[in-house]
Write a protein that holds these residues in place. Structure first.
Motif, mmCIF file in Angstrom:
data_model
loop_
_atom_site.group_PDB
_atom_site.id
_atom_site.type_symbol
_atom_site.label_atom_id
_atom_site.label_comp_id
_atom_site.label_asym_id
_atom_site.label_seq_id
_atom_site.Cartn_x
_atom_site.Cartn_y
_atom_site.Cartn_z
ATOM 1 N N LEU A 76 25.484 -11.493 8.963
ATOM 2 C CA LEU A 76 25.993 -11.944 10.259
ATOM 3 C C LEU A 76 27.470 -11.583 10.399
ATOM 4 N N GLY A 77 28.242 -11.740 9.325
ATOM 5 C CA GLY A 77 29.657 -11.398 9.364
ATOM 6 C C GLY A 77 29.886 -9.924 9.639
ATOM 7 N N ILE A 78 29.074 -9.072 9.013
ATOM 8 C CA ILE A 78 29.203 -7.633 9.228
ATOM 9 C C ILE A 78 28.836 -7.261 10.665
ATOM 10 N N ALA A 79 27.762 -7.869 11.183
ATOM 11 C CA ALA A 79 27.345 -7.596 12.559
ATOM 12 C C ALA A 79 28.435 -7.984 13.546
ATOM 13 N N ARG A 180 16.521 -10.402 13.544
ATOM 14 C CA ARG A 180 17.232 -9.360 14.282
ATOM 15 C C ARG A 180 17.928 -9.939 15.512
ATOM 16 N N LYS A 181 17.277 -10.899 16.154
ATOM 17 C CA LYS A 181 17.875 -11.532 17.331
ATOM 18 C C LYS A 181 19.176 -12.241 16.963
ATOM 19 N N GLN A 182 19.172 -12.948 15.848
ATOM 20 C CA GLN A 182 20.378 -13.656 15.422
ATOM 21 C C GLN A 182 21.507 -12.680 15.107
ATOM 22 N N LEU A 183 21.177 -11.541 14.520
ATOM 23 C CA LEU A 183 22.198 -10.549 14.213
ATOM 24 C C LEU A 183 22.758 -9.922 15.486
ATOM 25 N N LEU A 184 21.891 -9.714 16.483
ATOM 26 C CA LEU A 184 22.359 -9.179 17.771
ATOM 27 C C LEU A 184 23.275 -10.180 18.464
ATOM 28 N N ILE A 185 22.926 -11.455 18.370
ATOM 29 C CA ILE A 185 23.800 -12.495 18.926
ATOM 30 C C ILE A 185 25.152 -12.459 18.210
#
Length: 303
Positions: A76-79, A180-185
């Motif tokens: 998540l941090g990288i995204a 994937r949705k959480q990473l896009l958020i």
């Protein structure tokens, strides 16, 4: 300026900034910007540029410690960091063409909103469940009373938290896995944080931490470390641009960074033992102070 004012004092300030960074998942820019303006007499644009420069080593030291102790969500941090890296140069450009008072006003408004949101959620949470004293462990009455209190606290917390259910803390074997949705958020959150980072000269943690709590559903302790990973990535393009423009005071920035590195490591250790409700109150209170200082400074009350 003498050695104490130009190097020792900024290093001492850096220790405090580092502790806040490691505990709260921020780069410290919300404190550094007014300090650079008030204590060191820098111009508004140099204050924001030097703050952004200092944020990178502070965030790196804190993020490394969080990764080691698994109190973060690296993916998540990288995204969020990659998303922010795309917009932080735009923020720097906007700051160059904006009046100084507007830059500080935007910072104060964003910080104030985040503070209120965080404090409301902290207020709705119940204190951590009480531990049963060893001497009373065999007392049925004490056990029954404690059980009732714990059930009540759990129900109250469930009603109070309107955000998604926080991802369970890691057991030490692996990092939490997100959809994937959480990473896009997370990437979308980074876009906004990067713009604010370049414009206001802060890491963007005051935006990312509340949004990661409410939109992604991670815990406060996880959000602190995750935010630092994002900050150390998204600040790089903005710092490069500010350096090219000649807006960075490298002496003050390096001095603060030297002090912030051990402070961030200490803060990352403290985050594992400080209760989440208390951490939310500390974070919200810190943001309110930062917002008030910025407003008072622009009104000419502090200098």
């Amino acid at each position: 300026m003498d050695l104490f004012t130009s190097f020792v004092l900024p290093a001492v300030v850096g220790i405090g900034i580092g502790i806040l960074s490691g505990m709260l998942g921020i780069g410290g820019g919300t404190v550094l910007v007014p300090i650079f303006r008030l204590a060191f007499g820098m111009s508004p644009i140099m204050s924001t540029a030097t703050s952004l420069f200092t944020i990178i080593p502070t965030s790196i030291s804190g993020a490394v410690s969080h990764v080691r102790h698994k109190t973060c969500v690296p993916s998540l941090g990288i995204a969020a960091g990659l998303g922010g890296a795309c917009t932080s140069p735009i923020g720097v450009w906007l700051a160059q063409i904006s009046p100084a008072w507007l830059v500080m006003l935007v910072a104060a408004l964003i910080i104030g909103y985040s503070a209120v949101n965080t404090l409301i959620k902290a207020w709705r949470m119940k204190p951590a469940a009480k531990k049963v004293p060893a001497a009373a462990a065999d007392d049925p009455a004490v056990l029954a009373e404690t059980a009732v209190e714990q059930v009540g606290d759990a129900a109250a917390n469930e009603d109070a938290e309107l955000a998604p259910t926080p991802i369970a803390a890691d057991t030490g074997k692996s990092f939490p896995k997100l959809t994937r949705k959480q990473l896009l958020i997370g990437a979308a959150i980074g876009l906004g944080a990067g713009l604010a980072s370049g414009y206001v000269g802060v890491g963007g943690g005051f935006i990312m931490v509340p949004l990661m709590l409410s939109l992604v559903g991670i815990s406060m302790k996880q959000a602190s470390g995750t935010s630092l990973i994002a900050v150390m990535l998204l600040a790089i393009p903005g710092v490069i641009e500010q350096g090219i423009l000649g807006n960075i005071n490298y002496m003050a920035g390096i001095a603060v960074a030297i002090g912030s590195i051990p402070g961030a490591i200490l803060g990352a250790r403290l985050v594992r033992i400080v209760p989440e409700r208390m951490l939310r109150f500390i974070f919200g209170g810190f943001l309110i102070v930062a917002a008030v200082v910025l407003v008072l400074n622009e009104l000419g009350i502090l200098g």
